[in-house]
Design an enzyme around this catalytic site. Structure first.
Site, PDB file in Angstrom:
ATOM      1  N   VAL A 102      40.452  22.596  61.015  1.00 49.53           N
ATOM      2  CA  VAL A 102      41.058  21.195  61.793  1.00 49.53           C
ATOM      3  C   VAL A 102      41.814  20.190  60.719  1.00 49.53           C
ATOM      4  O   VAL A 102      42.992  19.754  61.020  1.00 49.53           O
ATOM      5  CB  VAL A 102      39.890  20.457  62.634  1.00 49.53           C
ATOM      6  CG1 VAL A 102      40.271  19.103  63.263  1.00 49.53           C
ATOM      7  CG2 VAL A 102      39.096  21.467  63.785  1.00 49.53           C
ATOM      8  N   ALA A 159      53.277   4.786  65.647  1.00 46.96           N
ATOM      9  CA  ALA A 159      52.365   4.116  65.026  1.00 46.96           C
ATOM     10  C   ALA A 159      52.809   2.795  64.770  1.00 46.96           C
ATOM     11  O   ALA A 159      52.195   1.859  64.600  1.00 46.96           O
ATOM     12  CB  ALA A 159      51.660   4.820  63.739  1.00 46.96           C
ATOM     13  N   ARG A 186      37.236  23.330  47.527  1.00 49.27           N
ATOM     14  CA  ARG A 186      38.248  24.665  47.150  1.00 49.27           C
ATOM     15  C   ARG A 186      39.575  24.128  46.608  1.00 49.27           C
ATOM     16  O   ARG A 186      39.929  22.919  46.742  1.00 49.27           O
ATOM     17  CB  ARG A 186      38.404  25.343  48.501  1.00 49.27           C
ATOM     18  CG  ARG A 186      37.121  26.104  49.016  1.00 49.27           C
ATOM     19  CD  ARG A 186      37.349  26.493  50.421  1.00 49.27           C
ATOM     20  NE  ARG A 186      37.723  25.529  51.157  1.00 49.27           N
ATOM     21  CZ  ARG A 186      37.888  25.577  52.724  1.00 49.27           C
ATOM     22  NH1 ARG A 186      37.836  27.015  53.174  1.00 49.27           N
ATOM     23  NH2 ARG A 186      38.041  24.376  53.488  1.00 49.27           N
ATOM     24  N   GLU A 232      37.826  10.983  69.561  1.00 52.77           N
ATOM     25  CA  GLU A 232      38.496  11.782  70.789  1.00 52.77           C
ATOM     26  C   GLU A 232      38.464  13.301  70.636  1.00 52.77           C
ATOM     27  O   GLU A 232      38.038  13.877  71.550  1.00 52.77           O
ATOM     28  CB  GLU A 232      40.016  11.544  70.759  1.00 52.77           C
ATOM     29  CG  GLU A 232      40.509  12.166  71.951  1.00 52.77           C
ATOM     30  CD  GLU A 232      39.948  11.601  73.435  1.00 52.77           C
ATOM     31  OE1 GLU A 232      39.552  12.305  74.023  1.00 52.77           O
ATOM     32  OE2 GLU A 232      40.165  10.499  73.664  1.00 52.77           O
ATOM     33  N   GLY A 278      38.271  18.810  72.139  1.00 54.00           N
ATOM     34  CA  GLY A 278      39.530  19.457  71.293  1.00 54.00           C
ATOM     35  C   GLY A 278      40.786  18.639  71.628  1.00 54.00           C
ATOM     36  O   GLY A 278      40.883  17.397  71.448  1.00 54.00           O
ATOM     37  N   GLY A 296      38.069  36.282  67.589  1.00 57.64           N
ATOM     38  CA  GLY A 296      37.958  34.652  67.046  1.00 57.64           C
ATOM     39  C   GLY A 296      37.463  33.817  67.727  1.00 57.64           C
ATOM     40  O   GLY A 296      37.540  32.573  67.364  1.00 57.64           O
ATOM     41  N   LYS A 345      28.367  17.630  73.311  1.00 54.36           N
ATOM     42  CA  LYS A 345      29.535  17.272  74.145  1.00 54.36           C
ATOM     43  C   LYS A 345      29.089  16.266  75.091  1.00 54.36           C
ATOM     44  O   LYS A 345      29.544  15.085  75.197  1.00 54.36           O
ATOM     45  CB  LYS A 345      30.366  18.192  74.358  1.00 54.36           C
ATOM     46  CG  LYS A 345      31.140  18.924  73.289  1.00 54.36           C
ATOM     47  CD  LYS A 345      31.853  20.194  73.590  1.00 54.36           C
ATOM     48  CE  LYS A 345      32.673  20.716  72.339  1.00 54.36           C
ATOM     49  NZ  LYS A 345      33.420  21.914  72.792  1.00 54.36           N
TER      50      LYS A 345
END
Length: 412
Positions: free
Chosen positions: A12, A31, A44, A124, A129, A182, A200
């Site tokens: 994400v 914006a 990492r 949100e 998602g 996956g 959720k």
């Protein structure tokens, strides 16, 4: 130019950075100001990233930088996310997160800090998602008295059940396929045991009804016990089995809130939500039923929701958005065994006819379900509305009866 930081550069977090770079001009227009990623926190190394010079391993580089106005948290989990987010808010920084575990466990506390500091804490992406649900629930449906939310909140379990329903795959085979594609983690327990859906529905219930619902208050059952026999009975009855998170407000103000596999009629608007898609139904007194549908996870859909929150926070740097709920309360969520609904039963009986007669004597007429090739002594039926507690007591009083499956029947 508004400077922000991103904590976590996984699926994400990297998606958030990608969307901000790719759509920089249109995002700035929406914006009202440009948005620059000043820091990315990750342990990492990412030497090939176009933002390689922005990476840091030191949280202090973010929390102590007065130029960073907004912090995006996409690390997941509670540790160290909770500590970092709390410290960012206390330092006067607005926060956006996609972390459902964090919001479900600590949302009331973090919202209270944001309110005290006149900041925004938005999330949100933590529920659906890329599906817009929290903002519509908080703003677009604000005129409604919302009294029920029910949804398919986890794409992995919905994919597995879809394969069982439409292709006759056993649970184990469908889960293995989800892992190969996956859609499921190597350790799929958070999904198949219902914990993801639980977090959720906690967030949705907290926002809709105004008081924090903690995951430990929510009765949660996953899908690992669902068999192809159950799927066949559901089809013979005229429906499908889906893992549902449900929150219903009672007249006394308490909530019925649980996550369970439920039997849905083919007429239900959620019955045809298949594969990795999510569907969330909201019931309000003025609007009736509204359904939100789409992919509930994925890199770019989730990043899209995160960036939308960032844009919202840029617009409201000097005016806090009113997104808030009160602290939780003991007894606020009712005992799930008190909730009354029709129940699907698959029973193993010494004498199915006699068993059905005893059940109907206690409950009233039941709808018997016939399935071709069912084992001798197996009885499938749907009862009239009954509480879990009363049904348990009734079945326990019949020594020659064993419940192979017991599922609530949905009324949506």
């Amino acid at each position: 130019m508004i400077q922000i930081a991103i904590m976590g550069h996984g699926v994400v977090g990297s998606g958030v950075a990608e969307v901000l770079l790719k759509n920089a001009k249109s995002i700035a227009r929406k914006a009202g100001e440009g948005i620059e990623v000043k820091r990315i926190l990750d342990l990492r190394e990412f030497p090939d990233s176009p933002l390689a010079d922005r990476f840091t391993k030191d949280f202090g580089d973010i929390v102590d930088d007065p130029d960073i106005r907004i912090v995006v948290e996409t690390m997941g989990g509670l540790t160290p996310a909770y500590d970092y987010v709390k410290r960012c808010l206390e330092a006067g920084k607005n926060v956006v997160t996609s972390n459902k575990e964090l919001v479900a466990a600590k949302g009331d506390e973090l919202l209270a800090i944001a309110k005290e500091k006149n900041l925004n804490f938005l999330f949100e992406a933590s529920v659906g998602g890329g599906i817009p649900i929290l903002r519509p629930l908080d703003q677009c449906l604000a005129a409604n008295e919302v009294y029920e939310i029910a949804g398919i909140l986890n794409g992995t379990t919905n994919f597995v059940l879809t394969k069982m329903i439409h292709e006759g795959m056993a649970f184990e085979d469908a889960l293995a396929l989800a892992q190969r594609l996956g859609y499921a983690e190597r350790d799929p327990s958070a999904d198949v045991d219902g914990h993801d859906a639980c977090r959720k529905i906690c967030i949705l219930a907290s926002l809709a009804f105004g008081r924090h619902v903690h995951p430990e208050q929510v009765h949660t059952v996953g899908i690992s016990a669902i068999t192809l026999a159950d799927v066949k009975y559901a089809e013979a009855w005229g429906g499908v089995i889906k893992l549902i998170g449900r929150a219903h407000k009672r007249e006394d103000g308490r909530l019925d809130c649980f996550v369970e596999p439920m039997l849905l009629s083919h007429a239900s608007q959620l019955a045809e939500v298949n594969d990795v898609f999510n569907g969330i139904l909201v019931r309000g007194d003025a609007i009736g039923d509204v359904v939100f549908y789409g992919r509930g996870a994925g890199k770019l859909p989730t990043a899209s929701a995160v960036v939308a929150d960032v844009i919202d926070e840029v617009k409201h740097l000097k005016a806090r958005k009113y997104l808030f709920w009160e602290k939780g309360q003991e007894g606020y969520v009712a005992d799930y065994r008190e909730a009354v609904s029709p129940m699907f039963l698959r029973l193993r009986c010494g004498d199915p006819g006699a068993c059905l007669e005893r059940l109907e004597s206690a409950l009233g007429p039941c709808a018997r379900i016939a399935v071709e090739g069912a084992p001798a002594g197996e009885l499938g039926l749907v009862t009239p509305p009954v509480s879990e507690a009363d049904l348990e007591a009734l079945l326990a009083a019949q020594p020659d009866v064993a419940a192979e499956s017991r599922l609530r029947v949905a009324d949506f």
